[in-house]
Design a protein around this motif. Structure first.
Motif, PDB file in Angstrom:
ATOM      1  N   MET A 148       0.839  -1.200   0.000  1.00 28.08           N
ATOM      2  CA  MET A 148       0.000   0.000   0.000  1.00 28.08           C
ATOM      3  C   MET A 148       0.876   1.252   0.000  1.00 28.08           C
ATOM      4  N   ASN A 149       0.574   2.204  -0.844  1.00 27.12           N
ATOM      5  CA  ASN A 149       1.161   3.545  -0.857  1.00 27.12           C
ATOM      6  C   ASN A 149       2.612   3.591  -0.384  1.00 27.12           C
ATOM      7  N   THR A 150       3.474   3.061  -1.223  1.00 27.05           N
ATOM      8  CA  THR A 150       4.903   3.033  -0.954  1.00 27.05           C
ATOM      9  C   THR A 150       5.638   3.023  -2.289  1.00 27.05           C
ATOM     10  N   GLY A 151       6.921   2.679  -2.270  1.00 26.94           N
ATOM     11  CA  GLY A 151       7.685   2.635  -3.505  1.00 26.94           C
ATOM     12  C   GLY A 151       9.007   1.943  -3.293  1.00 26.94           C
ATOM     13  N   LEU A 152       9.731   1.790  -4.396  1.00 30.56           N
ATOM     14  CA  LEU A 152      11.104   1.273  -4.367  1.00 30.56           C
ATOM     15  C   LEU A 152      11.998   2.295  -5.065  1.00 30.56           C
ATOM     16  N   PRO A 153      12.209   3.459  -4.439  1.00 27.73           N
ATOM     17  CA  PRO A 153      13.010   4.506  -5.077  1.00 27.73           C
ATOM     18  C   PRO A 153      14.460   4.074  -5.241  1.00 27.73           C
ATOM     19  N   ALA A 154      15.017   4.374  -6.388  1.00 23.25           N
ATOM     20  CA  ALA A 154      16.387   3.947  -6.682  1.00 23.25           C
ATOM     21  C   ALA A 154      17.176   5.070  -7.358  1.00 23.25           C
ATOM     22  N   ARG A 233      14.124  -4.295  -7.011  1.00 25.33           N
ATOM     23  CA  ARG A 233      13.324  -4.172  -8.232  1.00 25.33           C
ATOM     24  C   ARG A 233      13.522  -5.390  -9.132  1.00 25.33           C
ATOM     25  N   ALA A 234      14.764  -5.820  -9.263  1.00 22.09           N
ATOM     26  CA  ALA A 234      15.058  -6.984 -10.099  1.00 22.09           C
ATOM     27  C   ALA A 234      14.444  -8.253  -9.505  1.00 22.09           C
ATOM     28  N   PHE A 235      14.501  -8.379  -8.180  1.00 22.95           N
ATOM     29  CA  PHE A 235      13.919  -9.556  -7.533  1.00 22.95           C
ATOM     30  C   PHE A 235      12.422  -9.634  -7.791  1.00 22.95           C
ATOM     31  N   TRP A 236      11.711  -8.529  -7.529  1.00 25.75           N
ATOM     32  CA  TRP A 236      10.266  -8.553  -7.690  1.00 25.75           C
ATOM     33  C   TRP A 236       9.863  -8.726  -9.155  1.00 25.75           C
ATOM     34  N   SER A 237      10.676  -8.239 -10.060  1.00 26.59           N
ATOM     35  CA  SER A 237      10.366  -8.343 -11.488  1.00 26.59           C
ATOM     36  C   SER A 237      10.611  -9.749 -12.029  1.00 26.59           C
ATOM     37  N   ASN A 238      11.659 -10.393 -11.527  1.00 24.46           N
ATOM     38  CA  ASN A 238      12.120 -11.630 -12.156  1.00 24.46           C
ATOM     39  C   ASN A 238      11.994 -12.883 -11.303  1.00 24.46           C
ATOM     40  N   LYS A 251      -6.054   9.725  -2.496  1.00 29.13           N
ATOM     41  CA  LYS A 251      -5.845  11.129  -2.151  1.00 29.13           C
ATOM     42  C   LYS A 251      -4.403  11.427  -1.747  1.00 29.13           C
ATOM     43  N   ASP A 252      -3.529  10.446  -1.851  1.00 23.37           N
ATOM     44  CA  ASP A 252      -2.134  10.616  -1.458  1.00 23.37           C
ATOM     45  C   ASP A 252      -1.390  11.438  -2.509  1.00 23.37           C
ATOM     46  N   ALA A 253      -0.851  12.598  -2.099  1.00 24.64           N
ATOM     47  CA  ALA A 253      -0.114  13.459  -3.024  1.00 24.64           C
ATOM     48  C   ALA A 253       1.353  13.075  -3.125  1.00 24.64           C
ATOM     49  N   VAL A 254       1.809  12.173  -2.272  1.00 25.08           N
ATOM     50  CA  VAL A 254       3.223  11.783  -2.257  1.00 25.08           C
ATOM     51  C   VAL A 254       3.441  10.431  -2.932  1.00 25.08           C
ATOM     52  N   LEU A 255       2.645   9.430  -2.554  1.00 24.62           N
ATOM     53  CA  LEU A 255       2.801   8.085  -3.113  1.00 24.62           C
ATOM     54  C   LEU A 255       1.427   7.552  -3.518  1.00 24.62           C
ATOM     55  N   GLY A 256       0.788   8.260  -4.426  1.00 23.35           N
ATOM     56  CA  GLY A 256      -0.550   7.911  -4.864  1.00 23.35           C
ATOM     57  C   GLY A 256      -0.585   6.987  -6.058  1.00 23.35           C
ATOM     58  N   GLU A 257      -1.641   7.105  -6.858  1.00 22.58           N
ATOM     59  CA  GLU A 257      -1.890   6.145  -7.931  1.00 22.58           C
ATOM     60  C   GLU A 257      -0.734   6.047  -8.930  1.00 22.58           C
ATOM     61  N   LYS A 258      -0.207   7.195  -9.365  1.00 21.17           N
ATOM     62  CA  LYS A 258       0.863   7.162 -10.358  1.00 21.17           C
ATOM     63  C   LYS A 258       2.094   6.438  -9.819  1.00 21.17           C
ATOM     64  N   SER A 259       2.481   6.755  -8.590  1.00 19.98           N
ATOM     65  CA  SER A 259       3.648   6.095  -7.996  1.00 19.98           C
ATOM     66  C   SER A 259       3.418   4.598  -7.827  1.00 19.98           C
ATOM     67  N   MET A 260       2.197   4.241  -7.453  1.00 25.94           N
ATOM     68  CA  MET A 260       1.911   2.826  -7.235  1.00 25.94           C
ATOM     69  C   MET A 260       1.844   2.038  -8.542  1.00 25.94           C
ATOM     70  N   GLU A 261       1.466   2.689  -9.621  1.00 25.86           N
ATOM     71  CA  GLU A 261       1.510   2.011 -10.918  1.00 25.86           C
ATOM     72  C   GLU A 261       2.953   1.743 -11.332  1.00 25.86           C
ATOM     73  N   VAL A 262       3.841   2.676 -11.000  1.00 30.34           N
ATOM     74  CA  VAL A 262       5.271   2.429 -11.258  1.00 30.34           C
ATOM     75  C   VAL A 262       5.735   1.227 -10.452  1.00 30.34           C
ATOM     76  N   PRO A 272      -4.225  -5.470 -10.971  1.00 32.27           N
ATOM     77  CA  PRO A 272      -4.591  -4.056 -10.785  1.00 32.27           C
ATOM     78  C   PRO A 272      -4.984  -3.791  -9.341  1.00 32.27           C
ATOM     79  N   PRO A 273      -4.711  -2.583  -8.854  1.00 31.41           N
ATOM     80  CA  PRO A 273      -4.901  -2.312  -7.430  1.00 31.41           C
ATOM     81  C   PRO A 273      -6.354  -2.101  -7.029  1.00 31.41           C
ATOM     82  N   MET A 274      -6.607  -2.309  -5.753  1.00 32.47           N
ATOM     83  CA  MET A 274      -7.841  -1.866  -5.114  1.00 32.47           C
ATOM     84  C   MET A 274      -7.691  -0.374  -4.847  1.00 32.47           C
ATOM     85  N   LYS A 275      -8.602   0.431  -5.339  1.00 31.20           N
ATOM     86  CA  LYS A 275      -8.484   1.883  -5.205  1.00 31.20           C
ATOM     87  C   LYS A 275      -9.471   2.385  -4.157  1.00 31.20           C
ATOM     88  N   LEU A 276      -8.943   3.129  -3.178  1.00 38.27           N
ATOM     89  CA  LEU A 276      -9.782   3.697  -2.141  1.00 38.27           C
ATOM     90  C   LEU A 276      -9.833   5.206  -2.334  1.00 38.27           C
TER      91      LEU A 276
END
Length: 300
Positions: A148-154, A233-238, A251-262, A272-276
């Protein structure tokens, strides 16, 4: 070498009507012998599946109070630790103590110390930035992912919202933890929840982790942790073979839909995600419906 740390007095947690769980403590994690880590351990200790719930910044395991009972009622075990610097865990005073590897390694040691297996990783914010780097080191222990609402910034940048947040945390005299979460979560939290989110911090001395974490997110080139998030990233991809479920607070302006699609593009087989639509960054405040849907999707 001993780490100078503060321990929040237990009476600060005396009024938690929505979080009656008794804390457990471990003070012998390899490499962290001078520090005490707190964690919640609920449900059947012999359950086949363990939900490992990792919080982010500036929250603590209280954030999972609406999800824990859903998982335990379904017969599963839940482990929800407080990262060092947060919740009931000890809080190193020196901001330089807080590093990506310091926290990541503590989580690896906790998983080993409790000998957790058949883990469903449940993560958001820093719980994901750190947690998503764990399975590649111990893949046999992890079988599912609820993210949920996070990322793997690299080192490849971040949203404008994140840079504003990082600048805010670096400039304000004191970060108002409970107020921030209440502003984000809206009607999903009440005044007692605000008190609970503020409980770990009797004064500003206890907030070194709160101040430091936004500065550690590896969004800029050459920051520590980029090697780990790149590998992840490589682990989760492969290599990831488990089930995945994603929920997004829209409604997250920091790690919202666009970031989660990445992020989803890195996770092999993630549907596809569950969207709240009503949820912000702290999407666990709407966690009951997320937890119920995840159990359905996982067949648990």
């Amino acid at each position: 070498m001993a780490i100078n740390a503060l321990r929040t007095p237990e009476d600060r947690f005396s009024v938690l009507p929505a979080f009656s769980y008794q804390p457990n403590y471990v003070d012998d994690l390899d490499g962290y012998e001078t520090l005490r880590m707190a964690y919640i351990d609920e449900g059947d200790k012999n359950a086949e599946t363990t939900f490992l719930c990792l919080h982010g910044e500036p929250s603590w395991s209280y954030l999972y109070r609406k999800m824990i009972p859903v998982f335990t009622a379904a017969g599963h075990r839940v482990i929800a630790p407080d990262l060092y610097g947060f919740g009931r865990s000890d809080k190193p005073v020196d901001e330089e103590t807080y590093t990506f590897e310091f926290h990541r390694n503590s989580l690896l040691r906790l998983v080993e110390r409790l000998d957790l297996t058949n883990i469903t990783l449940v993560c958001q914010d820093w719980g994901g930035i750190l947690g998503l780097t764990l399975p590649m080191e111990m893949a046999s222990r992890f079988t599912r992912l609820l993210v949920m609402n996070t990322g793997l910034p690299a080192g490849d940048g971040a949203t404008e919202g994140f840079y504003r947040w990082r600048g805010f945390c670096a400039s304000v005299p004191e970060i108002p933890v409970g107020g921030l979460i209440a502003t984000d979560a809206g009607s999903a939290v009440n005044m007692l929840d605000v008190v609970a989110y503020d409980a770990p911090y009797p004064d500003n001395r206890y907030k070194a982790g709160v101040r430091r974490f936004p500065q550690l997110v590896p969004v800029d080139p050459d920051m520590p942790g980029i090697d780990l998030t790149t590998r992840a990233r490589a682990f989760w991809s492969n290599e990831w073979q488990g089930q995945s479920f994603m929920a997004v607070g829209m409604k997250d302006a920091v790690l919202g839909e666009k970031s989660m699609e990445v992020l989803r593009s890195f996770i092999k087989g993630c549907p596809p995600p569950m969207k709240l639509e009503q949820a912000g960054h702290f999407v666990q405040e709407y966690g009951e419906e997320i937890a119920k849907q995840a159990l359905i999707e996982f067949g648990l």
